[in-house]
Design a protein around this motif. Structure first.
Motif, mmCIF file in Angstrom:
data_model
loop_
_atom_site.group_PDB
_atom_site.id
_atom_site.type_symbol
_atom_site.label_atom_id
_atom_site.label_comp_id
_atom_site.label_asym_id
_atom_site.label_seq_id
_atom_site.Cartn_x
_atom_site.Cartn_y
_atom_site.Cartn_z
ATOM 1 N N VAL A 145 16.932 20.635 -5.971
ATOM 2 C CA VAL A 145 16.187 20.097 -4.840
ATOM 3 C C VAL A 145 16.953 18.917 -4.255
ATOM 4 C CG1 VAL A 145 13.918 20.778 -5.716
ATOM 5 C CG2 VAL A 145 14.830 18.547 -6.282
ATOM 6 N N LYS A 146 16.549 18.496 -3.060
ATOM 7 C CA LYS A 146 17.112 17.289 -2.464
ATOM 8 C C LYS A 146 16.258 16.102 -2.870
ATOM 9 C CE LYS A 146 19.516 19.117 1.433
ATOM 10 N NZ LYS A 146 19.844 18.993 2.828
ATOM 11 N N LEU A 147 16.914 15.012 -3.148
ATOM 12 C CA LEU A 147 16.249 13.791 -3.568
ATOM 13 C C LEU A 147 16.531 12.715 -2.522
ATOM 14 C CD1 LEU A 147 14.820 12.015 -5.729
ATOM 15 C CD2 LEU A 147 17.086 11.624 -6.683
ATOM 16 N N ILE A 148 15.485 12.098 -2.015
ATOM 17 C CA ILE A 148 15.634 11.005 -1.063
ATOM 18 C C ILE A 148 15.193 9.733 -1.766
ATOM 19 C CG2 ILE A 148 14.867 10.049 1.120
ATOM 20 C CD1 ILE A 148 14.518 12.955 2.057
ATOM 21 N N GLU A 149 16.090 8.775 -1.821
ATOM 22 C CA GLU A 149 15.816 7.492 -2.452
ATOM 23 C C GLU A 149 15.688 6.445 -1.360
ATOM 24 O OE1 GLU A 149 17.982 4.413 -5.504
ATOM 25 O OE2 GLU A 149 18.701 6.462 -5.371
ATOM 26 N N ARG A 150 14.617 5.663 -1.408
ATOM 27 C CA ARG A 150 14.361 4.663 -0.378
ATOM 28 C C ARG A 150 14.123 3.309 -1.026
ATOM 29 N NH1 ARG A 150 9.491 6.693 3.057
ATOM 30 N NH2 ARG A 150 10.334 5.298 4.606
ATOM 31 N N SER A 151 14.536 2.273 -0.326
ATOM 32 C CA SER A 151 14.267 0.901 -0.725
ATOM 33 C C SER A 151 13.361 0.295 0.347
ATOM 34 C CB SER A 151 15.583 0.145 -0.828
ATOM 35 O OG SER A 151 15.348 -1.210 -1.044
ATOM 36 N N LEU A 152 12.182 -0.192 -0.068
ATOM 37 C CA LEU A 152 11.206 -0.743 0.877
ATOM 38 C C LEU A 152 10.871 -2.191 0.523
ATOM 39 C CD1 LEU A 152 9.918 2.477 0.194
ATOM 40 C CD2 LEU A 152 9.033 1.812 2.388
ATOM 41 N N THR A 153 10.595 -2.994 1.547
ATOM 42 C CA THR A 153 10.226 -4.399 1.369
ATOM 43 C C THR A 153 9.001 -4.709 2.226
ATOM 44 O OG1 THR A 153 12.562 -4.926 1.144
ATOM 45 C CG2 THR A 153 11.097 -6.756 1.478
ATOM 46 N N CYS A 154 8.156 -5.583 1.724
ATOM 47 C CA CYS A 154 6.991 -6.058 2.474
ATOM 48 C C CYS A 154 7.280 -7.481 2.939
ATOM 49 C CB CYS A 154 5.745 -6.015 1.599
ATOM 50 S SG CYS A 154 4.259 -6.531 2.461
ATOM 51 N N PRO A 155 7.981 -7.631 4.074
ATOM 52 C CA PRO A 155 8.401 -8.974 4.483
ATOM 53 C C PRO A 155 7.301 -9.912 4.992
ATOM 54 C CG PRO A 155 9.122 -7.365 6.088
ATOM 55 C CD PRO A 155 8.460 -6.622 4.970
ATOM 56 N N PRO A 156 6.264 -9.420 5.697
ATOM 57 C CA PRO A 156 5.378 -10.420 6.306
ATOM 58 C C PRO A 156 4.468 -11.143 5.321
ATOM 59 C CG PRO A 156 4.570 -8.230 6.793
ATOM 60 C CD PRO A 156 5.891 -8.074 6.087
ATOM 61 N N ASN A 157 4.065 -10.472 4.248
ATOM 62 C CA ASN A 157 3.030 -11.083 3.412
ATOM 63 C C ASN A 157 3.469 -11.442 1.997
ATOM 64 O OD1 ASN A 157 1.168 -10.807 5.516
ATOM 65 N ND2 ASN A 157 0.796 -8.702 4.970
ATOM 66 N N CYS A 158 3.704 -10.438 1.179
ATOM 67 C CA CYS A 158 3.822 -10.692 -0.258
ATOM 68 C C CYS A 158 5.219 -10.533 -0.831
ATOM 69 C CB CYS A 158 2.842 -9.816 -1.009
ATOM 70 S SG CYS A 158 3.055 -8.072 -0.680
ATOM 71 N N LYS A 159 6.201 -10.111 -0.038
ATOM 72 C CA LYS A 159 7.601 -9.975 -0.471
ATOM 73 C C LYS A 159 7.793 -8.960 -1.604
ATOM 74 C CE LYS A 159 8.912 -13.506 2.103
ATOM 75 N NZ LYS A 159 9.261 -13.314 3.447
ATOM 76 N N VAL A 160 6.945 -7.964 -1.696
ATOM 77 C CA VAL A 160 7.080 -6.907 -2.703
ATOM 78 C C VAL A 160 8.241 -6.000 -2.321
ATOM 79 C CG1 VAL A 160 5.953 -4.847 -3.639
ATOM 80 C CG2 VAL A 160 4.660 -6.925 -3.365
ATOM 81 N N ARG A 161 9.062 -5.622 -3.310
ATOM 82 C CA ARG A 161 10.169 -4.677 -3.091
ATOM 83 C C ARG A 161 9.964 -3.515 -4.044
ATOM 84 N NH1 ARG A 161 15.902 -7.010 -1.922
ATOM 85 N NH2 ARG A 161 16.032 -4.786 -1.668
ATOM 86 N N ILE A 162 10.032 -2.297 -3.505
ATOM 87 C CA ILE A 162 9.892 -1.118 -4.357
ATOM 88 C C ILE A 162 11.003 -0.124 -4.036
ATOM 89 C CG2 ILE A 162 7.398 -1.340 -4.626
ATOM 90 C CD1 ILE A 162 7.086 0.948 -2.651
ATOM 91 N N ARG A 163 11.270 0.758 -4.983
ATOM 92 C CA ARG A 163 12.204 1.854 -4.798
ATOM 93 C C ARG A 163 11.387 3.126 -4.894
ATOM 94 N NH1 ARG A 163 18.206 1.855 -5.394
ATOM 95 N NH2 ARG A 163 17.587 -0.163 -4.653
ATOM 96 N N GLN A 164 11.551 4.006 -3.929
ATOM 97 C CA GLN A 164 10.730 5.205 -3.804
ATOM 98 C C GLN A 164 11.629 6.429 -3.894
ATOM 99 O OE1 GLN A 164 8.978 5.839 0.138
ATOM 100 N NE2 GLN A 164 7.017 5.401 -0.831
ATOM 101 N N TYR A 165 11.202 7.437 -4.632
ATOM 102 C CA TYR A 165 11.936 8.687 -4.777
ATOM 103 C C TYR A 165 11.084 9.820 -4.225
ATOM 104 C CZ TYR A 165 14.819 5.983 -7.943
ATOM 105 O OH TYR A 165 15.630 5.014 -8.463
ATOM 106 N N ILE A 166 11.641 10.594 -3.303
ATOM 107 C CA ILE A 166 10.919 11.701 -2.691
ATOM 108 C C ILE A 166 11.724 12.966 -2.931
ATOM 109 C CG2 ILE A 166 10.030 12.656 -0.536
ATOM 110 C CD1 ILE A 166 9.928 9.714 0.483
ATOM 111 N N TYR A 167 11.086 13.967 -3.539
ATOM 112 C CA TYR A 167 11.747 15.247 -3.809
ATOM 113 C C TYR A 167 11.362 16.248 -2.721
ATOM 114 C CZ TYR A 167 13.080 13.650 -8.424
ATOM 115 O OH TYR A 167 13.644 12.958 -9.459
ATOM 116 N N LEU A 168 12.365 16.874 -2.113
ATOM 117 C CA LEU A 168 12.149 17.913 -1.111
ATOM 118 C C LEU A 168 12.597 19.241 -1.668
ATOM 119 C CD1 LEU A 168 13.551 16.071 2.019
ATOM 120 C CD2 LEU A 168 11.195 16.234 1.297
ATOM 121 N N GLN A 169 11.818 20.269 -1.465
ATOM 122 C CA GLN A 169 12.183 21.602 -1.963
ATOM 123 C C GLN A 169 12.685 22.463 -0.860
ATOM 124 O OE1 GLN A 169 8.934 23.274 -4.100
ATOM 125 N NE2 GLN A 169 8.988 21.692 -5.618
#
Length: 63
Positions: free
Chosen positions: A39-63
């Protein structure tokens, strides 16, 4: 980076901050081939800049 807006980015729950609920900013997006699951794997890096400064890494699998 993906050149067009993928369908999963349009889902309002995919980009929501788990802490404060605001929309997160996509810092980076990478596409890979997962040879083990074929499968294809999409890796994303996300940030919540306006409020809490949370950073997460997200993995999305496409078939």
């Amino acid at each position: 980076m993906l050149s067009s807006i993928p369908y999963y980015s349009l889902n309002p729950y995919v980009n929501k901050c788990p802490s404060c609920g605001s929309v997160m900013v996509v810092d980076g997006e990478w596409v890979r081939e997962d040879s083990r699951h074929k499968v294809k794997l999409i890796e994303r890096s996300l940030t919540c800049p306006p409020n809490c400064k949370v950073r997460i890494r997200q993995y999305i699998y496409l078939q």
